[in-house]
Write a protein that holds these residues in place. Sequence first.
Motif, PDB file in Angstrom:
ATOM      1  N   ARG A  92      66.828  -0.386 -80.693  1.00  0.00           N
ATOM      2  CA  ARG A  92      65.473  -1.459 -81.106  1.00  0.00           C
ATOM      3  C   ARG A  92      65.624  -0.926 -82.898  1.00  0.00           C
ATOM      4  O   ARG A  92      65.465   0.439 -83.276  1.00  0.00           O
ATOM      5  CB  ARG A  92      64.859  -1.711 -80.746  1.00  0.00           C
ATOM      6  CG  ARG A  92      63.523  -2.004 -80.876  1.00  0.00           C
ATOM      7  CD  ARG A  92      62.131  -1.474 -79.587  1.00  0.00           C
ATOM      8  NE  ARG A  92      61.918  -0.381 -80.163  1.00  0.00           N
ATOM      9  CZ  ARG A  92      60.289   0.077 -79.823  1.00  0.00           C
ATOM     10  NH1 ARG A  92      59.632  -1.285 -78.822  1.00  0.00           N
ATOM     11  NH2 ARG A  92      60.364   1.432 -79.804  1.00  0.00           N
ATOM     12  N   PRO A  99      65.128  -9.934 -84.368  1.00  0.00           N
ATOM     13  CA  PRO A  99      64.524  -8.594 -84.230  1.00  0.00           C
ATOM     14  C   PRO A  99      65.816  -7.873 -82.619  1.00  0.00           C
ATOM     15  O   PRO A  99      66.564  -9.300 -82.468  1.00  0.00           O
ATOM     16  CB  PRO A  99      63.639  -9.558 -82.743  1.00  0.00           C
ATOM     17  CG  PRO A  99      64.055 -11.055 -82.836  1.00  0.00           C
ATOM     18  CD  PRO A  99      64.306 -11.428 -84.463  1.00  0.00           C
ATOM     19  N   ASP A 101      67.237  -5.494 -79.370  1.00  0.00           N
ATOM     20  CA  ASP A 101      66.869  -4.289 -78.628  1.00  0.00           C
ATOM     21  C   ASP A 101      67.731  -4.559 -77.715  1.00  0.00           C
ATOM     22  O   ASP A 101      67.580  -5.460 -76.583  1.00  0.00           O
ATOM     23  CB  ASP A 101      65.337  -4.786 -78.208  1.00  0.00           C
ATOM     24  CG  ASP A 101      65.119  -3.600 -77.550  1.00  0.00           C
ATOM     25  OD1 ASP A 101      65.622  -3.112 -76.904  1.00  0.00           O
ATOM     26  OD2 ASP A 101      63.894  -3.819 -76.433  1.00  0.00           O
TER      27      ASP A 101
END
Length: 214
Positions: A92, A99, A101
Amino acid sequence: MDYGYARVSTTAQDLTRQIDTLKATGIPEELIWSDRRTGATMARDGLEDLLRRVPPHAGHRITVVTLDRLGRNMRECLNLAHELTERGIGLRTLRDQIPVDTSVPGPAADMAIALLAMFAQMERIYMLERAASARAAKEARGLPNGRPPKTTAQQRAAAAAMIASGIKVEDVAAGFGIAKSTLYRALSLQREEAQAALLAGDLPDDEAAQPEAG
């Protein structure tokens, strides 16, 4: 369980901001590993120790502030992300514009990692090109490259005179509050400056002939 990793490129840089950011997500400090090494190499003691300690189990995840903390080499970043996925460990990032993750698997995470790694590598290439251009521009203008000296011209001349009078190198270095290695560099620079002044006709021969530090 979440584990954290932080890295800065040199010993002069501070890890505090990255570690505080990781702790703010709930990761205890004892589960945060760190390195002070350039991202151009993956041979980093902290990262290697972290990878040995995180058990291959779904639910474990390594968190970094940005992907470039893992490294600026695109292939190595992608290989590491793939290795973690194969071991069932998530990856992550906290502050990347895209982003990431991988504990939520899917093509979006893979694409985000590939793009971020590519951007980081491109930025490193551009940074090196800018540094090379700056050095070339300085050389073309006859300006010195590298870090500025820690001593002034007056201090270098005084140090050379003290050495010539018989004062020990370590005593001169202590008097100026610098390391012996720094003093040796200062004396070398002073000889270059004196020689340049001699060639320009600014000094008599005896002032340019400074003794070697022994």
